[in-house]
Every structure is written in structure tokens, then in C-alpha cells.
Design a protein around this motif. Structure first.
Motif, mmCIF file in Angstrom:
data_model
loop_
_atom_site.group_PDB
_atom_site.id
_atom_site.type_symbol
_atom_site.label_atom_id
_atom_site.label_comp_id
_atom_site.label_asym_id
_atom_site.label_seq_id
_atom_site.Cartn_x
_atom_site.Cartn_y
_atom_site.Cartn_z
ATOM 1 N N ASP A 149 0.811 -1.217 0.000
ATOM 2 C CA ASP A 149 0.000 0.000 0.000
ATOM 3 C C ASP A 149 0.849 1.274 0.000
ATOM 4 O OD1 ASP A 149 0.986 0.052 2.588
ATOM 5 O OD2 ASP A 149 -0.967 0.297 3.550
ATOM 6 N N GLY A 150 2.152 1.108 -0.179
ATOM 7 C CA GLY A 150 3.046 2.261 -0.190
ATOM 8 C C GLY A 150 3.485 2.702 1.195
ATOM 9 N N GLN A 151 3.044 1.972 2.210
ATOM 10 C CA GLN A 151 3.352 2.290 3.605
ATOM 11 C C GLN A 151 4.092 1.120 4.257
ATOM 12 O OE1 GLN A 151 2.166 5.269 5.313
ATOM 13 N NE2 GLN A 151 1.824 5.882 3.197
ATOM 14 N N VAL A 152 5.029 1.459 5.119
ATOM 15 C CA VAL A 152 5.761 0.454 5.880
ATOM 16 C C VAL A 152 5.283 0.533 7.325
ATOM 17 C CG1 VAL A 152 8.044 -0.268 6.679
ATOM 18 C CG2 VAL A 152 7.766 0.673 4.362
ATOM 19 N N GLN A 153 4.774 -0.566 7.810
ATOM 20 C CA GLN A 153 4.316 -0.619 9.196
ATOM 21 C C GLN A 153 5.526 -0.613 10.138
ATOM 22 O OE1 GLN A 153 1.075 -0.503 9.972
ATOM 23 N NE2 GLN A 153 0.591 -0.465 7.793
ATOM 24 N N ARG A 154 5.353 -0.003 11.285
ATOM 25 C CA ARG A 154 6.429 0.142 12.263
ATOM 26 C C ARG A 154 7.095 -1.202 12.596
ATOM 27 N NH1 ARG A 154 6.896 -0.361 17.769
ATOM 28 N NH2 ARG A 154 8.413 1.029 18.752
ATOM 29 N N ASP A 155 6.300 -2.233 12.860
ATOM 30 C CA ASP A 155 6.888 -3.500 13.271
ATOM 31 C C ASP A 155 7.771 -4.110 12.182
ATOM 32 O OD1 ASP A 155 4.602 -4.027 11.718
ATOM 33 O OD2 ASP A 155 4.114 -5.865 12.808
ATOM 34 N N ARG A 156 7.370 -3.969 10.930
ATOM 35 C CA ARG A 156 8.192 -4.508 9.838
ATOM 36 C C ARG A 156 9.461 -3.686 9.657
ATOM 37 N NH1 ARG A 156 4.907 -8.131 5.979
ATOM 38 N NH2 ARG A 156 6.883 -8.243 4.905
ATOM 39 N N TYR A 157 9.337 -2.360 9.765
ATOM 40 C CA TYR A 157 10.518 -1.498 9.692
ATOM 41 C C TYR A 157 11.517 -1.907 10.771
ATOM 42 C CZ TYR A 157 13.514 2.514 10.558
ATOM 43 O OH TYR A 157 14.605 3.305 10.785
ATOM 44 N N LEU A 158 11.034 -2.007 12.008
ATOM 45 C CA LEU A 158 11.922 -2.337 13.112
ATOM 46 C C LEU A 158 12.588 -3.695 12.905
ATOM 47 C CD1 LEU A 158 9.752 -1.111 16.141
ATOM 48 C CD2 LEU A 158 11.664 0.078 15.035
ATOM 49 N N ALA A 159 11.822 -4.679 12.483
ATOM 50 C CA ALA A 159 12.375 -6.020 12.291
ATOM 51 C C ALA A 159 13.453 -6.034 11.215
ATOM 52 C CB ALA A 159 11.259 -7.004 11.935
ATOM 53 N N ILE A 160 13.182 -5.393 10.095
ATOM 54 C CA ILE A 160 14.129 -5.418 8.976
ATOM 55 C C ILE A 160 15.390 -4.619 9.287
ATOM 56 C CG2 ILE A 160 14.489 -4.624 6.601
ATOM 57 C CD1 ILE A 160 11.577 -5.514 6.066
ATOM 58 N N VAL A 161 15.230 -3.451 9.852
ATOM 59 C CA VAL A 161 16.394 -2.617 10.119
ATOM 60 C C VAL A 161 17.239 -3.222 11.241
ATOM 61 C CG1 VAL A 161 17.189 -0.287 10.690
ATOM 62 C CG2 VAL A 161 15.270 -0.603 9.146
ATOM 63 N N LYS A 162 16.601 -3.812 12.230
ATOM 64 C CA LYS A 162 17.362 -4.518 13.275
ATOM 65 C C LYS A 162 18.097 -5.717 12.683
ATOM 66 C CE LYS A 162 14.312 -3.167 17.044
ATOM 67 N NZ LYS A 162 13.297 -3.636 18.012
ATOM 68 N N ALA A 163 17.456 -6.433 11.762
ATOM 69 C CA ALA A 163 18.112 -7.574 11.109
ATOM 70 C C ALA A 163 19.320 -7.134 10.296
ATOM 71 C CB ALA A 163 17.118 -8.316 10.221
ATOM 72 N N SER A 164 19.329 -5.872 9.884
ATOM 73 C CA SER A 164 20.466 -5.321 9.150
ATOM 74 C C SER A 164 21.630 -4.990 10.077
ATOM 75 C CB SER A 164 20.048 -4.056 8.391
ATOM 76 O OG SER A 164 19.059 -4.366 7.446
ATOM 77 N N GLY A 165 21.398 -5.061 11.376
ATOM 78 C CA GLY A 165 22.478 -4.866 12.333
ATOM 79 C C GLY A 165 22.451 -3.576 13.126
ATOM 80 N N PHE A 166 21.414 -2.770 12.946
ATOM 81 C CA PHE A 166 21.335 -1.512 13.674
ATOM 82 C C PHE A 166 20.873 -1.740 15.107
ATOM 83 C CE2 PHE A 166 20.904 -0.167 9.265
ATOM 84 C CZ PHE A 166 21.784 0.898 9.215
ATOM 85 N N PRO A 167 21.338 -0.916 16.049
ATOM 86 C CA PRO A 167 20.910 -1.049 17.443
ATOM 87 C C PRO A 167 19.413 -0.753 17.596
ATOM 88 C CG PRO A 167 22.773 0.499 17.230
ATOM 89 C CD PRO A 167 22.320 0.136 15.850
ATOM 90 N N SER A 168 18.734 -1.546 18.400
ATOM 91 C CA SER A 168 17.280 -1.430 18.573
ATOM 92 C C SER A 168 16.833 -0.036 18.970
ATOM 93 C CB SER A 168 16.794 -2.424 19.632
ATOM 94 O OG SER A 168 17.025 -3.729 19.212
ATOM 95 N N GLU A 169 17.459 0.545 19.976
ATOM 96 C CA GLU A 169 17.029 1.864 20.445
ATOM 97 C C GLU A 169 17.166 2.905 19.337
ATOM 98 O OE1 GLU A 169 18.828 5.098 23.424
ATOM 99 O OE2 GLU A 169 18.311 3.196 24.401
ATOM 100 N N ALA A 170 18.254 2.849 18.596
ATOM 101 C CA ALA A 170 18.484 3.812 17.523
ATOM 102 C C ALA A 170 17.441 3.668 16.425
ATOM 103 C CB ALA A 170 19.894 3.637 16.957
#
Length: 183
Positions: free
Chosen positions: A109-130
Motif C-alpha cells: 500500500d506504499g506504507q511500511v508498518q512500524r513492526d516490519r521497519y523495526l524487524a528489517i532494520v534490526k536484522a540489518s544490524g542496527f541497534p534497537s534503540e536507535a
């Protein structure tokens, strides 16, 4: 080592999936598989196939652009010399950012839900809080969503800015700043 050099090392380290001190094709293959798994997309879904293709294109473009000694890998010095090149970003990083945004947009739908953003970016190695801090910066209205273009803006800001930028928070907190990374 200064803050700017630290940021570049963090960026390099995120791509160095096997932590051997150089970037090579298997790093990009490992990274994209982590991202696909975190996205919840099927391994053979069109989005997963596109992400793998884009990750390989990212690697090939980076290698061609940065591997100055033609040894088949990109070391930190080679990476540092090209990381801020906007044209290179547009040619080989943007397609990867677009492919990961498509993975994150599970219902297209052209939108990224928060939970998917967090999961993918954390899987990329970024710190959770950041990761949560940066998402909140883009979700000022509290909608729990981010547009695909917003996703790409985050990636572009993180990988191309020479100076301080709010996406530096993805590198983790700067001990000298009460608000996270140097802005």
C-alpha cells in the motif's frame, strides 16, 4: 578517531556481515537473507527475488566503484573514499533501498508498518534503540507507518551524508551528546 570516522566504520561494519574486515559478495548475500527472513516475505516471493537481485547489484556496483586495487574485495579505506558519492548511491544503493522498502511494505500500500521497519532494520544490524528513535522521527503524527519514500530517505541520509544527520542515531549514541549521535 573522530565522530565522522566512527560513523563510516559503523556503516562499513553493517555491510561486513561476516566481520572479516572486508566487503565481498557473500556479505551482501548474508545481509539480504537476514532482511528477507525478518520481513516475513516468502523466500521465493517476487519481493525477495528483487531484493536478492538488488543486493547483488549493490555489491557489484560497489566493487566496480570502490575496489581500487582490483583484489575482489572492498576494504574500509576503499569504502570511505566512495561512500558519500551521490551518483554511486543512485546507481547501486537506491535500487537496494527500494527493494527492501518493497519487502517492508507487506501489503503493497506504499506504507511500511512500524513492526516490519523495526524487524528489517534490526536484522540489518542496527541497534534497537536507535532504530526506534529514527522511526519516531519520521512518524511525527504517530501513525505507526512510514512511506516507502521515507524509507529510502532514511537509507540515503545514512549512507550519503558527510556531515551530521539525524540518521547518525542509527550508529548508536554519541557519548558526547545527550540526544544520541552528533547532529
Amino acid at each position: 578517531m573522530g565522530v565522522a570516522e566512527d560513523r563510516l566504520r559503523v556503516r562499513f561494519g553493517l555491510l561486513d556481515a561476516n566481520s572479516d574486515g572486508v566487503l565481498e559478495q557473500r556479505d551482501f548475500e548474508t545481509l539480504v537473507e537476514r532482511v528477507i527472513a525478518a520481513s516475513g516475505a516468502g523466500e521465493r516471493s517476487p519481493e525477495a527475488v528483487a531484493a536478492r537481485t538488488a543486493a547483488l547489484g549493490y555489491w557489484q556496483g560497489l566493487r566496480e566503484h570502490a575496489d581500487s586495487d582490483n583484489d575482489g574485495v572492498v576494504d574500509i579505506d576503499e569504502f570511505t573514499a566512495v561512500v558519500h558519492d551521490q551518483e554511486a548511491f543512485d546507481r547501486y544503493v537506491r535500487p537496494y533501498a527500494e527493494a527492501t522498502a518493497a519487502l517492508a511494505d507487506g501489503d503493497n500500500d506504499g506504507q511500511v508498518q512500524r513492526d516490519r521497519y523495526l524487524a528489517i532494520v534490526k536484522a540489518s544490524g542496527f541497534p534497537s534503540e536507535a532504530v526506534e528513535t529514527v522511526f519516531a522521527g519520521f512518524d511525527a503524527e504517530g501513525s505507526e507507518r512510514l512511506t516507502r519514500s521515507g524509507w529510502i530517505d532514511i537509507v540515503e541520509g545514512f549512507y550519503t551524508r558527510r556531515g551530521a544527520h539525524f540518521t547518525d542515531r542509527l550508529s548508536g549514541p554519541d557519548p558526547g551528546s545527550p540526544h544520541g549521535a552528533d547532529r
